[in-house]
Design an enzyme around this catalytic site. Structure first.
Site, PDB file in Angstrom:
ATOM      1  CB  SER A  13     -36.090 -10.617 -12.528  1.00 32.98           C
ATOM      2  OG  SER A  13     -37.455 -10.516 -12.213  1.00 32.98           O
TER       3      SER A  13
HETATM    4  N1  SAH Z   1     -39.309  -6.452 -10.912  1.00 36.83           N
HETATM    5  C1  SAH Z   1     -39.039  -7.040  -9.609  1.00 36.83           C
HETATM    6  C2  SAH Z   1     -39.381  -8.508  -9.613  1.00 36.83           C
HETATM    7  C3  SAH Z   1     -40.428  -8.756  -8.637  1.00 36.83           C
HETATM    8  S1  SAH Z   1     -41.132 -10.374  -8.573  1.00 36.83           S
HETATM    9  C4  SAH Z   1     -37.616  -6.782  -9.179  1.00 36.83           C
HETATM   10  O1  SAH Z   1     -36.834  -6.309 -10.011  1.00 36.83           O
HETATM   11  O2  SAH Z   1     -37.288  -7.016  -8.010  1.00 36.83           O
HETATM   12  C5  SAH Z   1     -42.818  -9.975  -8.971  1.00 36.83           C
HETATM   13  C6  SAH Z   1     -43.521  -9.029  -8.047  1.00 36.83           C
HETATM   14  O3  SAH Z   1     -44.852  -8.892  -8.517  1.00 36.83           O
HETATM   15  C7  SAH Z   1     -43.626  -9.499  -6.608  1.00 36.83           C
HETATM   16  O4  SAH Z   1     -43.094  -8.529  -5.765  1.00 36.83           O
HETATM   17  C8  SAH Z   1     -45.133  -9.660  -6.398  1.00 36.83           C
HETATM   18  O5  SAH Z   1     -45.558  -9.338  -5.087  1.00 36.83           O
HETATM   19  C9  SAH Z   1     -45.687  -8.694  -7.410  1.00 36.83           C
HETATM   20  N2  SAH Z   1     -47.070  -8.922  -7.816  1.00 36.83           N
HETATM   21  C10 SAH Z   1     -47.715 -10.091  -8.043  1.00 36.83           C
HETATM   22  N3  SAH Z   1     -48.999  -9.864  -8.395  1.00 36.83           N
HETATM   23  C11 SAH Z   1     -49.175  -8.513  -8.414  1.00 36.83           C
HETATM   24  C12 SAH Z   1     -50.278  -7.656  -8.692  1.00 36.83           C
HETATM   25  N4  SAH Z   1     -51.481  -8.115  -9.050  1.00 36.83           N
HETATM   26  N5  SAH Z   1     -50.081  -6.318  -8.592  1.00 36.83           N
HETATM   27  C13 SAH Z   1     -48.901  -5.803  -8.221  1.00 36.83           C
HETATM   28  N6  SAH Z   1     -47.812  -6.576  -7.945  1.00 36.83           N
HETATM   29  C14 SAH Z   1     -47.955  -7.912  -8.040  1.00 36.83           C
END
Ligand code: SAH
Length: 219
Positions: free
Chosen positions: A63
């Site tokens: 993000s």
């Molecule tokens: N906080 C992260 C942003 C990641 S983007 C950072 O700082 O890099 C959102 C993430 O949520 C992705 O990696 C995606 O695979 C994950 N995601 C989506 N659905 C999910 C679920 N049901 N359980 C766990 N992770 C999930």
């Protein structure tokens, strides 16, 4: 965590985060500390301190720094808190939370991303983090209840199990809305277990996929 990017990181915090209204000093200090360039591929390091989400593989993104700061501020994390994060991704937000909380539990559905995030925590000496591969929409009952819960993927609606796993007096922040555009929503559980909801700014997150999230292929 001092390094050659210290100067650009301080500028990022000043110009992209504090200037846009994030005031919480503990949050700003955490963003000044975590080396964001270590959470992206080598080829993207020189973009790590710009105000953009960046690809981290598996069609997911790290993000935008302002959004990480804003969500962390809304979460009101204290040093005694146990925090559950859904969507480890690169682990950048996880590391920010780990500097502010007592313990952080983070769930990621894509094994490859968790596999890369885990050694980053170790490399940064963050030994208060547990990362597991699991559908975060059902929460992580083993360590519940949590003082704070942060969802970093866009949900159609807050997953009920997460509200269940929040302590009385706890705060949960989740991007809620459509698959390609959401609003930051803050949920508070009152001392008597009631739920208060407030909506904030518009954001764009990758979808939260899972049992209490979007279904794969759904629009
Ligand atoms: N906080 C992260 C942003 C990641 S983007 C950072 O700082 O890099 C959102 C993430 O949520 C992705 O990696 C995606 O695979 C994950 N995601 C989506 N659905 C999910 C679920 N049901 N359980 C766990 N992770 C999930």
């Amino acid at each position: 965590m001092s390094d050659q990017y210290l100067g650009v990181r301080e500028r990022m915090v000043r110009e992209l985060i504090a200037a846009r209204g994030v005031r919480d000093e503990r949050v700003l200090a955490a963003l000044r500390t975590v080396p964001r360039h270590l959470f992206v591929k080598d080829s993207l390091r020189n973009q790590a301190y710009g105000d953009r989400a960046l690809p981290i593989g598996e069609a997911q993104t790290i993000s935008q720094p302002y959004i990480v700061a804003r969500m962390t501020e809304l979460l009101e994390v204290g040093p005694e808190h146990s925090v559950l994060e859904i969507g480890t991704g690169s682990g950048y937000q996880t590391a920010v939370l780990a500097l502010l909380a007592r313990r952080v539990y983070s769930l990621e559905r894509i094994a490859e991303l968790a596999r890369e995030a885990i050694p980053r925590m170790r490399q940064l000496g963050l030994d208060n983090v547990k990362i597991q591969v699991f559908d975060g929409t059902v929460g992580w009952s083993e360590w519940a209840p949590y003082d704070r819960i942060l969802v970093t993927a866009g949900a159609p609606k807050v997953p009920e199990p997460l509200l269940d796993q929040l302590v009385a007096g706890g705060v949960l922040v989740v991007p809620e809305g459509q698959r390609n555009a959401q609003k930051l929503v803050v949920y508070r559980k009152t001392a008597r277990g009631g739920i208060r909801r407030s909506e904030g700014e518009e954001v764009v997150f990758v979808p939260l996929l899972g049992r209490h999230g979007w279904k794969e292929g759904q629009r």
